[in-house]
Design an enzyme around this catalytic site. Structure first.
Site, PDB file in Angstrom:
ATOM      1  N   SER A  70       0.760  -1.493  -0.062  1.00 32.06           N
ATOM      2  CA  SER A  70      -0.387  -0.166   0.472  1.00 32.06           C
ATOM      3  C   SER A  70       1.017   1.230  -0.343  1.00 32.06           C
ATOM      4  O   SER A  70       2.342   1.114   0.250  1.00 32.06           O
ATOM      5  CB  SER A  70      -0.888   0.092   1.467  1.00 32.06           C
ATOM      6  OG  SER A  70      -1.534  -1.067   0.911  1.00 32.06           O
TER       7      SER A  70
HETATM    8  N1  SAH Z   1      -0.765  -4.492   4.459  1.00 31.05           N
HETATM    9  C1  SAH Z   1      -0.316  -4.974   2.672  1.00 31.05           C
HETATM   10  C2  SAH Z   1      -1.369  -4.204   1.249  1.00 31.05           C
HETATM   11  C3  SAH Z   1      -1.145  -6.191   0.747  1.00 31.05           C
HETATM   12  S1  SAH Z   1      -2.333  -5.676  -0.259  1.00 31.05           S
HETATM   13  C4  SAH Z   1       0.662  -3.873   2.958  1.00 31.05           C
HETATM   14  O1  SAH Z   1       0.859  -3.754   3.933  1.00 31.05           O
HETATM   15  O2  SAH Z   1       1.501  -3.000   2.009  1.00 31.05           O
HETATM   16  C5  SAH Z   1      -3.747  -7.178  -0.192  1.00 31.05           C
HETATM   17  C6  SAH Z   1      -3.806  -8.241   0.355  1.00 31.05           C
HETATM   18  O3  SAH Z   1      -4.945  -9.125   0.750  1.00 31.05           O
HETATM   19  C7  SAH Z   1      -2.816  -9.292  -0.671  1.00 31.05           C
HETATM   20  O4  SAH Z   1      -1.837  -9.326   0.121  1.00 31.05           O
HETATM   21  C8  SAH Z   1      -4.585 -10.227  -1.064  1.00 31.05           C
HETATM   22  O5  SAH Z   1      -4.090 -11.442  -0.853  1.00 31.05           O
HETATM   23  C9  SAH Z   1      -4.913  -9.881   0.957  1.00 31.05           C
HETATM   24  N2  SAH Z   1      -6.430 -10.699   0.617  1.00 31.05           N
HETATM   25  C10 SAH Z   1      -7.153 -10.585  -0.323  1.00 31.05           C
HETATM   26  N3  SAH Z   1      -8.381 -11.434   0.205  1.00 31.05           N
HETATM   27  C11 SAH Z   1      -8.131 -11.478   1.233  1.00 31.05           C
HETATM   28  C12 SAH Z   1      -8.474 -12.723   2.436  1.00 31.05           C
HETATM   29  N4  SAH Z   1      -9.805 -12.945   1.951  1.00 31.05           N
HETATM   30  N5  SAH Z   1      -8.020 -12.673   3.559  1.00 31.05           N
HETATM   31  C13 SAH Z   1      -6.988 -12.447   3.755  1.00 31.05           C
HETATM   32  N6  SAH Z   1      -5.872 -11.612   2.993  1.00 31.05           N
HETATM   33  C14 SAH Z   1      -6.517 -11.196   1.297  1.00 31.05           C
END
Ligand code: SAH
Length: 222
Positions: A70
């Protein structure tokens, strides 16, 4: 605060991080504890080496597996809304990715749980958080739509993936007075905004904030 545990990590990037914090301030982030935490976490270690030199730009960057780390402003803004000038308390993150936001949460709270559905990403988050010496963050490979019943209730919950509604399991795992922040997909299915849901005595109260763009909250694990 676990600031001491981060001392010595990524010293070379300290100046660029300080510039990132100045920029966050200019963009309107006001909570000093959130700014401090953003300044402590070395974002470059959460990225592939080829992208590490772009770690302190204010952009989302690819993580592999069609996922993104993010944008710093959005991480800071969502946590500022989540903390609401109080304490995070026991907090749950859905969508840990490579663990960057979990690390920021880990500086702000002693009790952090984070869930990720893609196993290799979770393994990366585990390594990255170990490098930051943020060993109190508990990670689980699971579908975040189910929350984390074994650790509930939570004072705060943050989603890093977008959905048209808050998953009911997450609402039910929110403590009385608890707060949930998520990227909410608006009715036409395209635009997203940050949504805050507070569990008050009278029920759940929703407030909408800035427009954002997140990957979708998907079902199941892989
Ligand atoms: N928090 C991260 C952002 C990752 S992007 C950061 O600090 O940059 C969002 C993430 O949500 C992805 O890795 C994706 O695999 C995860 N995601 C999507 N649906 C999900 C679910 N149902 N349960 C757990 N993770 C999920």
């Amino acid at each position: 605060m676990n600031s001491a545990t981060l001392a010595g990590v990524g010293m070379t990037s300290q100046r660029t991080r300080a510039r990132m914090v100045d920029r966050l301030r200019e963009q309107g982030i006001r909570d000093e504890r959130v700014l401090h935490a953003m300044g402590l976490v070395p974002r470059h270690i959460f990225l592939e080496p080829a992208l590490a030199n772009r770690a302190y730009e204010d952009t989302a960057l690819p993580l592999g597996f069609a996922q993104t780390i993010s944008q710093p402003y959005v991480v800071a803004r969502m946590i500022e809304i989540l903390i609401a000038g109080r304490e995070l308390g026991k907090t749950l993150e859905i969508g840990a990715g490579c663990g960057y936001q979990a690390a920021v949460l880990g500086v702000l709270s002693k009790q952090v749980f984070a869930v990720e559905r893609i196993a290799p990403l979770l393994a990366r988050a585990r390594d990255n958080l170990k490098q930051c010496k943020l060993s109190h963050i508990r990670l689980k490979h699971a579908d975040g739509n189910q929350g984390l019943p074994e650790a509930a209730p939570f004072d705060t919950i943050i989603l890093a993936a977008a959905s048209a509604a808050a998953p009911p399991a997450l609402l039910s795992q929110l403590a009385p007075g608890g707060r949930l922040v998520m990227p909410l997909v608006l009715p036409k299915g395209v635009d997203q905004v940050i949504s805050l849901i507070e569990r008050q005595q009278s029920g759940f109260v929703e407030t909408k904030f800035d427009a954002v763009r997140f990957v979708p909250l998907l079902p199941g694990v892989e």
